[in-house]
Design a protein around this motif. Structure first.
Motif, mmCIF file in Angstrom:
data_model
loop_
_atom_site.group_PDB
_atom_site.id
_atom_site.type_symbol
_atom_site.label_atom_id
_atom_site.label_comp_id
_atom_site.label_asym_id
_atom_site.label_seq_id
_atom_site.Cartn_x
_atom_site.Cartn_y
_atom_site.Cartn_z
ATOM 1 N N ILE A 11 0.829 -1.199 0.000
ATOM 2 C CA ILE A 11 0.000 0.000 0.000
ATOM 3 C C ILE A 11 0.866 1.253 0.000
ATOM 4 O O ILE A 11 0.555 2.246 -0.664
ATOM 5 N N SER A 12 1.974 1.201 0.718
ATOM 6 C CA SER A 12 2.858 2.368 0.784
ATOM 7 C C SER A 12 3.489 2.688 -0.562
ATOM 8 O O SER A 12 3.934 3.816 -0.797
ATOM 9 N N SER A 13 3.564 1.693 -1.446
ATOM 10 C CA SER A 13 4.133 1.921 -2.779
ATOM 11 C C SER A 13 3.077 2.361 -3.781
ATOM 12 O O SER A 13 3.414 2.834 -4.877
ATOM 13 N N ARG A 14 1.811 2.201 -3.432
ATOM 14 C CA ARG A 14 0.732 2.566 -4.341
ATOM 15 C C ARG A 14 0.068 3.884 -3.957
ATOM 16 O O ARG A 14 -0.467 4.579 -4.821
ATOM 17 N N LEU A 15 0.048 4.195 -2.686
ATOM 18 C CA LEU A 15 -0.616 5.409 -2.209
ATOM 19 C C LEU A 15 0.356 6.171 -1.325
ATOM 20 O O LEU A 15 0.668 5.742 -0.210
ATOM 21 N N TYR A 16 0.836 7.310 -1.803
ATOM 22 C CA TYR A 16 1.804 8.067 -1.009
ATOM 23 C C TYR A 16 1.846 9.511 -1.494
ATOM 24 O O TYR A 16 1.299 9.857 -2.563
ATOM 25 N N VAL A 17 2.468 10.343 -0.691
ATOM 26 C CA VAL A 17 2.639 11.761 -1.012
ATOM 27 C C VAL A 17 4.124 12.044 -1.132
ATOM 28 O O VAL A 17 4.917 11.613 -0.292
ATOM 29 N N GLU A 18 4.494 12.742 -2.207
ATOM 30 C CA GLU A 18 5.906 13.055 -2.434
ATOM 31 C C GLU A 18 6.024 14.406 -3.127
ATOM 32 O O GLU A 18 5.373 14.637 -4.161
ATOM 33 N N ASP A 19 6.814 15.283 -2.548
ATOM 34 C CA ASP A 19 7.048 16.622 -3.099
ATOM 35 C C ASP A 19 5.734 17.377 -3.325
ATOM 36 O O ASP A 19 5.550 18.090 -4.319
ATOM 37 N N GLY A 20 4.790 17.169 -2.410
ATOM 38 C CA GLY A 20 3.518 17.869 -2.512
ATOM 39 C C GLY A 20 2.547 17.274 -3.506
ATOM 40 O O GLY A 20 1.433 17.794 -3.677
ATOM 41 N N ALA A 21 2.914 16.194 -4.181
ATOM 42 C CA ALA A 21 2.040 15.542 -5.158
ATOM 43 C C ALA A 21 1.500 14.242 -4.550
ATOM 44 O O ALA A 21 2.200 13.558 -3.794
ATOM 45 N N TYR A 22 0.274 13.915 -4.906
ATOM 46 C CA TYR A 22 -0.382 12.711 -4.394
ATOM 47 C C TYR A 22 -0.339 11.635 -5.478
ATOM 48 O O TYR A 22 -0.842 11.829 -6.596
ATOM 49 N N PHE A 23 0.280 10.492 -5.123
ATOM 50 C CA PHE A 23 0.439 9.375 -6.057
ATOM 51 C C PHE A 23 -0.545 8.277 -5.665
ATOM 52 O O PHE A 23 -0.547 7.818 -4.509
ATOM 53 N N MET A 24 -1.352 7.844 -6.630
ATOM 54 C CA MET A 24 -2.359 6.807 -6.389
ATOM 55 C C MET A 24 -2.331 5.800 -7.529
ATOM 56 O O MET A 24 -2.426 6.191 -8.703
ATOM 57 N N THR A 25 -2.187 4.540 -7.195
ATOM 58 C CA THR A 25 -2.114 3.474 -8.207
ATOM 59 C C THR A 25 -3.247 2.482 -7.990
ATOM 60 O O THR A 25 -3.508 2.053 -6.868
ATOM 61 N N ALA A 26 -3.923 2.138 -9.076
ATOM 62 C CA ALA A 26 -5.006 1.155 -9.033
ATOM 63 C C ALA A 26 -4.815 0.154 -10.166
ATOM 64 O O ALA A 26 -4.206 0.468 -11.202
ATOM 65 N N ILE A 27 -5.347 -1.056 -9.958
ATOM 66 C CA ILE A 27 -5.300 -2.099 -10.980
ATOM 67 C C ILE A 27 -6.570 -1.988 -11.823
ATOM 68 O O ILE A 27 -7.678 -2.089 -11.291
ATOM 69 N N LEU A 28 -6.399 -1.778 -13.127
ATOM 70 C CA LEU A 28 -7.547 -1.589 -14.006
ATOM 71 C C LEU A 28 -7.511 -2.600 -15.154
ATOM 72 O O LEU A 28 -6.433 -2.996 -15.595
ATOM 73 N N PRO A 29 -8.690 -3.015 -15.625
ATOM 74 C CA PRO A 29 -8.738 -3.999 -16.723
ATOM 75 C C PRO A 29 -8.786 -3.325 -18.083
ATOM 76 O O PRO A 29 -9.268 -2.201 -18.237
ATOM 77 N N ALA A 30 -8.289 -4.031 -19.071
ATOM 78 C CA ALA A 30 -8.397 -3.630 -20.473
ATOM 79 C C ALA A 30 -8.751 -4.876 -21.283
ATOM 80 O O ALA A 30 -8.690 -6.004 -20.775
ATOM 81 N N GLN A 31 -9.158 -4.671 -22.517
ATOM 82 C CA GLN A 31 -9.577 -5.772 -23.403
ATOM 83 C C GLN A 31 -10.694 -6.581 -22.746
ATOM 84 O O GLN A 31 -10.691 -7.817 -22.735
ATOM 85 N N THR A 32 -11.662 -5.872 -22.187
ATOM 86 C CA THR A 32 -12.732 -6.530 -21.423
ATOM 87 C C THR A 32 -13.832 -7.090 -22.315
ATOM 88 O O THR A 32 -14.767 -7.709 -21.796
ATOM 89 N N GLU A 33 -13.761 -6.861 -23.625
ATOM 90 C CA GLU A 33 -14.772 -7.434 -24.506
ATOM 91 C C GLU A 33 -14.646 -8.949 -24.559
ATOM 92 O O GLU A 33 -15.628 -9.649 -24.795
#
Length: 324
Positions: A60-82
């Motif tokens: 979680i610390s590698s996906r959601l964190y604050v650095e240099d005043g910017a908010y970094f958020m990472t999520a797993i998203l699907p593609a080619q869902t047809e």
């Protein structure tokens, strides 16, 4: 590749060049970025863009964190869902002041439909936070569509299992192997979407905290809260679908076991029915000198009749007991 978007009359417009419109760009979308493109974005924003390896870390610390005043958020998203084999990959959202940067290495459909809609309709996406919320809402809508389609497919599989045609031929022709494959594919989709929703749920919680730190508007905070509720409800629905898929898997395996038991039952009954005639034939096949029936004129028809009768009696008894 870098797609830069600027605001034009309350609508998003794709800019020709990021550097030429650096002051006006509110959303920079990095698709399979090269090192040079990452360096350009880092020089433009003054923050470090995470690498693909860093985006794929599960802490979680590698996906959601604050650095240099910017908010970094990472999520797993699907593609080619047809198809029934979606491509799952991380997408990083960087909220830096009034700008949004997205980093991705695949093509979720929301990243195509959302800019098209924001270009034609004034959706109020004029800053990084409003673009982020609008994009997340489009992603959640897309995940809901995928779950709805998976639910319809699961209902079809359920009917194939529990409501087959009444003819014996159709029951024999049911392909349980194909049913198991279909159930497995739907389980893959449901579990993948559930993982994506869990990552979005954590992202929404982190974004709620960020909204208070950056003093976002009341409307934005309300939309984040609504987004969190939608993600939670979809996660519950994905869990329900997974449970139903497990039930269908157990039911299919039970059907296979019943079919196998029926086949074994037929062989067992046949063996029992033919056992007495075999015994009679074995007796009269013995090479003893004194066997009165061998010299009797009616010995042969007597032996044949005895074998037929010994086969009919067990069959009649099994039918009477309801075993056949």
């Amino acid at each position: 590749m870098i797609k830069a978007f600027v605001v034009d009359n309350d609508r998003l417009r794709l800019a020709d060049d990021l550097l030429a419109n650096s002051d006006q760009v509110v959303w920079a979308d990095l698709v399979n970025p090269t090192k040079e493109e990452e360096a350009a974005i880092e020089a433009w924003l003054g923050v470090a863009i995470p690498t693909r390896e860093e985006m794929e870390e599960i802490e979680i610390s590698s996906r959601l964190y604050v650095e240099d005043g910017a908010y970094f958020m990472t999520a797993i998203l699907p593609a080619q869902t047809e198809a029934d084999d979606p491509l799952m990959s991380p997408v990083t959202f960087v909220l830096a002041g009034n700008r949004l940067i997205t980093v991705r290495y695949h093509e979720p459909k929301a990243f195509k439909t959302f800019p098209q809609r924001a270009e034609k309709v004034a959706t109020g996406c004029t800053s990084g936070d409003t673009i982020l919320i609008g994009l997340l809402e489009a992603i959640v809508d897309r995940l809901a569509d995928i779950l709805e389609r998976a639910g319809r497919d699961i209902e079809t599989i359920s009917r194939d299992i529990f409501q087959p045609s009444s003819t014996k031929a159709s029951k024999r022709n049911r392909d349980f192997q194909e049913l198991l494959k279909a159930i497995g594919r739907k389980e893959d989709i449901a579990s993948s979407i559930r993982d994506s929703l869990i990552s979005l749920q954590r992202l929404a919680g982190f974004l709620t905290h960020a909204s208070t730190q950056t003093k976002m508007s009341k409307d934005i905070r309300a939309r984040i809260k609504t987004l969190s509720r939608d993600v939670l409800s979809l996660a519950d629905h994905a869990t329900f679908l997974s449970q139903k898929i497990n039930f269908l898997l157990d039911a299919t395996l039970g059907m296979i076991s019943i079919e196998q038991n029926a086949i074994i039952k037929i062989f067992s009954v046949a063996a029992v029915i033919f056992l007495p005639p075999t015994l009679v034939a074995s007796i009269y096949g013995m090479n003893f000198n004194v066997m009165p029936e061998l010299t009797w004129n009616f010995g042969y028809p007597f032996a044949i009749g005895l074998m037929i009768l010994s086969a009919i009696l067990p069959f009649w008894y099994f039918r009477r007991r309801g075993w056949l």
